[in-house]
Design a protein around this motif. Structure first.
Motif, PDB file in Angstrom:
ATOM      1  N   ASP A  34      -4.709 -28.122  13.879  1.00  0.00           N
ATOM      2  CA  ASP A  34      -4.655 -26.613  13.901  1.00  0.00           C
ATOM      3  C   ASP A  34      -3.929 -26.339  15.535  1.00  0.00           C
ATOM      4  N   CYS A  37      -6.866 -23.364  18.039  1.00  0.00           N
ATOM      5  CA  CYS A  37      -7.909 -24.111  18.059  1.00  0.00           C
ATOM      6  C   CYS A  37      -8.445 -25.525  18.166  1.00  0.00           C
ATOM      7  N   ASP A  59      -7.084 -24.237  10.511  1.00  0.00           N
ATOM      8  CA  ASP A  59      -8.458 -24.488   9.530  1.00  0.00           C
ATOM      9  C   ASP A  59      -8.827 -23.157   8.891  1.00  0.00           C
ATOM     10  N   CYS A  63      -7.014 -18.201  12.064  1.00  0.00           N
ATOM     11  CA  CYS A  63      -6.038 -18.991  12.916  1.00  0.00           C
ATOM     12  C   CYS A  63      -4.158 -18.502  12.772  1.00  0.00           C
TER      13      CYS A  63
HETATM   14 ZN   LIG Z   1      -8.047 -23.104  13.867  1.00  0.00          ZN
END
Ligand SMILES: [Zn+2]
Length: 77
Positions: A34, A37, A59, A63
């Motif tokens: 990702d 993050c 995820d 995000c």
């Molecule tokens: Zn994420």
């Protein structure tokens, strides 16, 4: 005799569980990072977003939304 059957069942179960675990290990190449993050995400149950011909995986929905707002911030070139 019944005890033996229980033990056999247990062995079969353990074999099944360990084969599942090794399967998961083998599909490591399907994991994406990702970009927002830095979490590892599984392609099959991830949120995805196409940007400039590339697909990015996330995820969480949050995000993905963060990425959509400012993709250039998260793309490492
Ligand atoms: Zn994420």
């Amino acid at each position: 005799m019944k005890t033996l059957q229980k033990i056999t069942l247990l062995i079969v179960l353990v074999a099944l569980i360990s084969s599942c675990a090794s399967l998961k290990g083998n599909s490591a190449s399907d994991n994406k990072i990702d970009p927002v993050c830095g979490m590892k995400v599984d392609k099959s149950d991830a949120f995805h977003y196409k940007y400039e011909g590339k697909t990015y995986y996330f995820d969480k929905y949050e995000c993905k939304e963060t990425f959509k707002m400012n993709p250039k911030k998260f793309i490492v070139k």
